[in-house]
Write a protein that holds these residues in place. Sequence first.
Motif, PDB file in Angstrom:
ATOM      1  N   MET A 163      28.212 -84.956  32.591  1.00 30.77           N
ATOM      2  CA  MET A 163      28.158 -84.685  34.041  1.00 30.77           C
ATOM      3  C   MET A 163      27.335 -83.449  34.317  1.00 30.77           C
ATOM      4  O   MET A 163      27.441 -82.455  33.642  1.00 30.77           O
ATOM      5  CB  MET A 163      29.589 -84.448  34.546  1.00 30.77           C
ATOM      6  CG  MET A 163      29.713 -84.485  36.042  1.00 30.77           C
ATOM      7  SD  MET A 163      31.015 -83.356  36.613  1.00 30.77           S
ATOM      8  CE  MET A 163      30.174 -81.780  36.537  1.00 30.77           C
ATOM      9  N   ALA A 164      26.504 -83.500  35.258  1.00 34.79           N
ATOM     10  CA  ALA A 164      25.712 -82.327  35.639  1.00 34.79           C
ATOM     11  C   ALA A 164      25.270 -82.496  37.082  1.00 34.79           C
ATOM     12  O   ALA A 164      24.289 -83.180  37.376  1.00 34.79           O
ATOM     13  CB  ALA A 164      24.502 -82.183  34.729  1.00 34.79           C
ATOM     14  N   GLU A 165      26.009 -81.852  37.955  1.00 33.49           N
ATOM     15  CA  GLU A 165      25.728 -82.042  39.369  1.00 33.49           C
ATOM     16  C   GLU A 165      24.936 -80.856  39.918  1.00 33.49           C
ATOM     17  O   GLU A 165      25.298 -79.705  39.728  1.00 33.49           O
ATOM     18  CB  GLU A 165      27.071 -82.141  40.108  1.00 33.49           C
ATOM     19  CG  GLU A 165      26.942 -82.401  41.587  1.00 33.49           C
ATOM     20  CD  GLU A 165      28.320 -82.252  42.222  1.00 33.49           C
ATOM     21  OE1 GLU A 165      28.367 -82.098  43.440  1.00 33.49           O
ATOM     22  OE2 GLU A 165      29.320 -82.286  41.491  1.00 33.49           O
ATOM     23  N   THR A 166      23.874 -81.122  40.573  1.00 35.99           N
ATOM     24  CA  THR A 166      23.058 -80.047  41.129  1.00 35.99           C
ATOM     25  C   THR A 166      23.618 -79.625  42.474  1.00 35.99           C
ATOM     26  O   THR A 166      23.949 -80.445  43.317  1.00 35.99           O
ATOM     27  CB  THR A 166      21.606 -80.518  41.307  1.00 35.99           C
ATOM     28  OG1 THR A 166      21.069 -80.789  40.027  1.00 35.99           O
ATOM     29  CG2 THR A 166      20.795 -79.441  41.976  1.00 35.99           C
ATOM     30  N   LEU A 167      23.740 -78.326  42.639  1.00 37.64           N
ATOM     31  CA  LEU A 167      24.330 -77.818  43.875  1.00 37.64           C
ATOM     32  C   LEU A 167      23.305 -77.253  44.839  1.00 37.64           C
ATOM     33  O   LEU A 167      23.623 -76.937  45.964  1.00 37.64           O
ATOM     34  CB  LEU A 167      25.362 -76.728  43.540  1.00 37.64           C
ATOM     35  CG  LEU A 167      26.690 -77.260  43.020  1.00 37.64           C
ATOM     36  CD1 LEU A 167      27.452 -76.161  42.328  1.00 37.64           C
ATOM     37  CD2 LEU A 167      27.507 -77.818  44.169  1.00 37.64           C
ATOM     38  N   ALA A 168      22.069 -77.095  44.449  1.00 40.66           N
ATOM     39  CA  ALA A 168      21.083 -76.510  45.356  1.00 40.66           C
ATOM     40  C   ALA A 168      19.668 -76.969  45.029  1.00 40.66           C
ATOM     41  O   ALA A 168      18.974 -76.323  44.266  1.00 40.66           O
ATOM     42  CB  ALA A 168      21.149 -74.992  45.305  1.00 40.66           C
TER      43      ALA A 168
ATOM     44  N   VAL B   2      22.015 -74.270  40.638  1.00 39.06           N
ATOM     45  CA  VAL B   2      23.226 -74.072  39.848  1.00 39.06           C
ATOM     46  C   VAL B   2      23.868 -75.423  39.562  1.00 39.06           C
ATOM     47  O   VAL B   2      24.115 -76.204  40.477  1.00 39.06           O
ATOM     48  CB  VAL B   2      24.238 -73.169  40.579  1.00 39.06           C
ATOM     49  CG1 VAL B   2      25.506 -73.029  39.758  1.00 39.06           C
ATOM     50  CG2 VAL B   2      23.640 -71.801  40.855  1.00 39.06           C
ATOM     51  N   GLU B   3      24.103 -75.697  38.311  1.00 42.49           N
ATOM     52  CA  GLU B   3      24.740 -76.958  37.946  1.00 42.49           C
ATOM     53  C   GLU B   3      26.090 -76.700  37.296  1.00 42.49           C
ATOM     54  O   GLU B   3      26.343 -75.615  36.788  1.00 42.49           O
ATOM     55  CB  GLU B   3      23.860 -77.717  36.950  1.00 42.49           C
ATOM     56  CG  GLU B   3      22.516 -78.088  37.528  1.00 42.49           C
ATOM     57  CD  GLU B   3      21.600 -78.673  36.469  1.00 42.49           C
ATOM     58  OE1 GLU B   3      22.097 -79.083  35.405  1.00 42.49           O
ATOM     59  OE2 GLU B   3      20.385 -78.704  36.732  1.00 42.49           O
ATOM     60  N   MET B   4      26.928 -77.729  37.334  1.00 46.18           N
ATOM     61  CA  MET B   4      28.213 -77.654  36.657  1.00 46.18           C
ATOM     62  C   MET B   4      28.137 -78.565  35.446  1.00 46.18           C
ATOM     63  O   MET B   4      27.693 -79.711  35.558  1.00 46.18           O
ATOM     64  CB  MET B   4      29.327 -78.177  37.565  1.00 46.18           C
ATOM     65  CG  MET B   4      29.424 -77.473  38.902  1.00 46.18           C
ATOM     66  SD  MET B   4      30.266 -75.902  38.752  1.00 46.18           S
ATOM     67  CE  MET B   4      31.896 -76.478  38.304  1.00 46.18           C
ATOM     68  N   ILE B   5      28.558 -78.071  34.321  1.00 45.68           N
ATOM     69  CA  ILE B   5      28.571 -78.897  33.121  1.00 45.68           C
ATOM     70  C   ILE B   5      29.988 -78.897  32.561  1.00 45.68           C
ATOM     71  O   ILE B   5      30.544 -77.840  32.268  1.00 45.68           O
ATOM     72  CB  ILE B   5      27.591 -78.352  32.070  1.00 45.68           C
ATOM     73  CG1 ILE B   5      26.164 -78.418  32.623  1.00 45.68           C
ATOM     74  CG2 ILE B   5      27.708 -79.131  30.776  1.00 45.68           C
ATOM     75  CD1 ILE B   5      25.141 -77.763  31.735  1.00 45.68           C
TER      76      ILE B   5
END
Lengths: 357, 357
Positions: free
Chosen positions: A1-6, B103-106
């Motif tokens: 999972m790797a969601e981009t926030l910006a 900024v990504e969440m991993i």
Amino acid sequence: MAETLAPTALTLKDIAREAGVSLATVDRVLHNRPGVRPDTVRRVKDAIARNSFQPHVAAAELARGRARRFAFVMPSGPNPFMQQIEAYLGEMAAWLSARRLNVEMIATDVFEPAALAASLEALSGDYDGLAVVALDHPSVRAAINDLVDAGTKVVTLVSDVPSSRRHHYVGIDNIAAGRTAGALVGRLVGQRSGKVAIVAGSQGLRDHAERIFGFNQVMGSEFPDLSVLPVLEGRDDDGRSEQLLARLLGKHPDIVGLYNVGAGTQGVAKALNDKALNEKTSGAAGRDKQVVFVGHDVTALTRRLLLQGVMDAAISQNPGHEARAAVRVLLALARGEPILSEQEKIRIDIVMRDNLP
Amino acid sequence: MAETLAPTALTLKDIAREAGVSLATVDRVLHNRPGVRPDTVRRVKDAIARNSFQPHVAAAELARGRARRFAFVMPSGPNPFMQQIEAYLGEMAAWLSARRLNVEMIATDVFEPAALAASLEALSGDYDGLAVVALDHPSVRAAINDLVDAGTKVVTLVSDVPSSRRHHYVGIDNIAAGRTAGALVGRLVGQRSGKVAIVAGSQGLRDHAERIFGFNQVMGSEFPDLSVLPVLEGRDDDGRSEQLLARLLGKHPDIVGLYNVGAGTQGVAKALNDKALNEKTSGAAGRDKQVVFVGHDVTALTRRLLLQGVMDAAISQNPGHEARAAVRVLLALARGEPILSEQEKIRIDIVMRDNLP
DNA sequence: CTGTTAGCGCTTTCAC
DNA sequence: GTGAAAGCGCTAACAG
């Protein structure tokens, strides 16, 4: 999972092309400047919204050229609070400088409404933003509103003028702070019953009055075994506070709690610690360890008293955070950026020996 | 009085002229890039120091063109902490976007050292900076050091790896947090004597172990009338925590204090509140109001329990602050700016009913 | 080793 | 009302 926030990497030019106008027009719309036909405005705004376009702050900052000027309008006199704020601004010097931000300190007689109002009026036009330790008085309120109307960004610091149109308040809710102090005194006193003393600077100061109000609220409703004695007005002065409190301690051997609302901490601690007095009244070697003592702010002195066990807790409003928040809020306002309210909110810190900052 | 705290308006060009070199050379010196003769370096550095020159961040940011990429490496699973961090990063979306920060969440299995280390190694080169909820294990330590050597900025988040060469730790001192919890339980119990229970996730978790250590420190040295019972390991699970605690409460009618070190709060509260059990043992209608209950973190649940008076205090480490501090620190590191340590330090917040944020 | 130069994405004149 | 164009102060090629 790797969601981009910006995401976003568009530029004004892209928006201009999409809206079929020039760079200059997009810029005008972006800053609500006049001289653009209403439907052109809409076309541009649509394009901006459709792409959730965010102008690049760095580019904007660079292009405007001139540095921004902010000022902190603070109480004159050898005020430790002012010194702390100044010290924290000093720590930010490199940060400010790298952003071409100029911050000045202006000392005024904050307790004289007319003087404060006059000082503020005199500043109009000189600064992009002002952080003011204000007094809630009609003339001050008017001065603030005038500044706001003239385009100056205004935040109130520590002491609010809610009736004005200031853009933001950087400080704590003093009623809640008083409630917190009350809950602490009540809970730390425990099973014992007895009397509770309050030492304040003056009940005429809005913040002190609010803290006392909150304190009494909690005492009255939740600690029926504790009776609150009339407020001593120490005028934030060590000598006077000591004298008043010493007399009160002498008169009431059953004082189990003490709330020091403002300054004068040195005097309060001395009175508590006065062996001679205490031997006469309670037979003990000092009441400093028997009386639950809650005060405000973390200073060199309160830090020491907490470590010694003389003070049990300090309610604190992180002056460093206040200084930085004021600057950040003024900057965000000046840039037209949204304010991160979570970040800028000043919390009511409970500081005890083991979580001293 | 009006003291300026941040002058400077010089540019690289001014420094170049003063040092008798070109723009490019000053830039090289400024960034410690090779290819400049030692004495040229000194000349330039002198000129910079003499003028206390600060490069304009906005210009630098604009000139480098490419956006920066940061990632948060966090525990996988339906972790409320991760959700909170993600939510706070979401609130910053506009702020990040305006600075061209990605900024990504991993999500990773943070509890498996090998897996975490492998995930980290795999990220090398992909990001300018990483905020990692780490596990203090040799392989993780090695992975972090490799990243640092490869030029990635690394901050540990909440859980530190002090033996690594990570650039910064964003989180609290867990021993001090435990001490704070201990002092609160002890002080709030008051005159009563009795037993104190501890519920933790696992004593194998570094942060839990540290908190327990701090808690016992204070208990042992300052509250001799309170005896601490062996730690219950609830594995941060509501059911298991409830079951273990209920049994303990049944066995010891004289429990007066409770420290919940980790999660499983729901279960802990349930056990405390269990009427049937309590009637048998103490005759009262529920022990939730008699036992001093201190836990960690402000969540929807702990907030409710504080308001109800079931919990007496929560030790909190402001996740919003942690998220923002991690981003700011990574950004400052990437830019080569100094870190405002006061600002980035995560405080141990004591949250009680009246100062709930 | 050092210098020249072309932008980065905006803001701001100044024309039209 | 709208557009063209000249920078803002750096960075990063590319030359020398």
